[in-house]
Design a protein around this motif. Sequence first.
Motif, PDB file in Angstrom:
ATOM      1  N   THR A  68       0.834  -1.209   0.000  1.00  0.00           N
ATOM      2  CA  THR A  68       0.000   0.000   0.000  1.00  0.00           C
ATOM      3  C   THR A  68       0.865   1.254   0.000  1.00  0.00           C
ATOM      4  O   THR A  68       0.642   2.174  -0.791  1.00  0.00           O
ATOM      5  N   GLU A  71       2.579   1.749  -3.282  1.00  0.00           N
ATOM      6  CA  GLU A  71       1.637   2.223  -4.316  1.00  0.00           C
ATOM      7  C   GLU A  71       1.450   3.729  -4.221  1.00  0.00           C
ATOM      8  O   GLU A  71       1.427   4.432  -5.231  1.00  0.00           O
ATOM      9  N   LYS A  72       1.324   4.214  -2.986  1.00  0.00           N
ATOM     10  CA  LYS A  72       1.119   5.661  -2.795  1.00  0.00           C
ATOM     11  C   LYS A  72       2.380   6.441  -3.179  1.00  0.00           C
ATOM     12  O   LYS A  72       2.302   7.579  -3.620  1.00  0.00           O
ATOM     13  N   GLN A  74       4.456   5.413  -5.593  1.00  0.00           N
ATOM     14  CA  GLN A  74       4.492   5.371  -7.060  1.00  0.00           C
ATOM     15  C   GLN A  74       3.468   6.313  -7.702  1.00  0.00           C
ATOM     16  O   GLN A  74       3.682   6.808  -8.801  1.00  0.00           O
ATOM     17  N   GLU A  75       2.374   6.562  -6.990  1.00  0.00           N
ATOM     18  CA  GLU A  75       1.367   7.492  -7.519  1.00  0.00           C
ATOM     19  C   GLU A  75       1.877   8.936  -7.505  1.00  0.00           C
ATOM     20  O   GLU A  75       1.243   9.817  -8.075  1.00  0.00           O
ATOM     21  N   ASN A  76       2.994   9.164  -6.850  1.00  0.00           N
ATOM     22  CA  ASN A  76       3.632  10.485  -6.784  1.00  0.00           C
ATOM     23  C   ASN A  76       2.638  11.575  -6.372  1.00  0.00           C
ATOM     24  O   ASN A  76       2.484  12.598  -7.049  1.00  0.00           O
ATOM     25  N   LEU A  77       1.997  11.365  -5.247  1.00  0.00           N
ATOM     26  CA  LEU A  77       0.954  12.276  -4.761  1.00  0.00           C
ATOM     27  C   LEU A  77       1.554  13.575  -4.219  1.00  0.00           C
ATOM     28  O   LEU A  77       2.599  13.551  -3.574  1.00  0.00           O
ATOM     29  N   TYR A 114      -5.543  11.370   0.187  1.00  0.00           N
ATOM     30  CA  TYR A 114      -5.319  10.094   0.880  1.00  0.00           C
ATOM     31  C   TYR A 114      -5.164  10.282   2.384  1.00  0.00           C
ATOM     32  O   TYR A 114      -5.817   9.622   3.176  1.00  0.00           O
ATOM     33  N   THR A 127       5.168  12.393  -3.102  1.00  0.00           N
ATOM     34  CA  THR A 127       5.509  11.116  -2.459  1.00  0.00           C
ATOM     35  C   THR A 127       6.534  10.317  -3.259  1.00  0.00           C
ATOM     36  O   THR A 127       7.259   9.513  -2.692  1.00  0.00           O
ATOM     37  N   GLY A 128       6.603  10.552  -4.575  1.00  0.00           N
ATOM     38  CA  GLY A 128       7.576   9.836  -5.408  1.00  0.00           C
ATOM     39  C   GLY A 128       9.009  10.036  -4.940  1.00  0.00           C
ATOM     40  O   GLY A 128       9.875   9.191  -5.190  1.00  0.00           O
TER      41      GLY A 128
END
Length: 154
Positions: A68, A71-72, A74-77, A114, A127-128
């Motif tokens: 999880t 994933e967050k 990689q989503e580069n939020l 998120y 986040t990336g």
Amino acid sequence: MFRGGLADHSEKTIMGHTATHLLHKALRDMFGEQLHQTGSNITSERVRFDFNFDRKLEDSEIAEIEKTVNEKIQENLPVHFEIMPLQKAKELDAIGLFDAKYQEDVKVYFIADYSKEFCGGPHVNFTGEIKKFKIIKQENIGHGQRRIYCVVGE
Ligand SMILES: [Zn+2]
């Protein structure tokens, strides 16, 4: 002056601290909102995160948490903060302690839609920048609390 368990403000420490927001949210989504952070200590070497949990995490649970959080990443939020009255932060259901030391206006950090958490910073902008998250160890620290150690970056 924000400390929040950060040993320094190096890039790696800031990456690790931002990862705790993702970790905290992932744990609450898995185990419920009674779960909360009880401490953290972050150096450029590793992230230490304590939370109220009274048993060992299964290997499958650790794998799911890592999945999880990664994933967050990689989503580069985008990460940003807003300063708002305490009451509004409560209405938004921001994660954090609502004790007396927080007066009137509080700083809430958002990781896209998120995660919302009280914090003083500093954080990465996206986040990336954390690149990768891995749990390397867990231990029982008593009083119904669990401690996990994690590493971030490449
Ligand atoms: Zn933070």
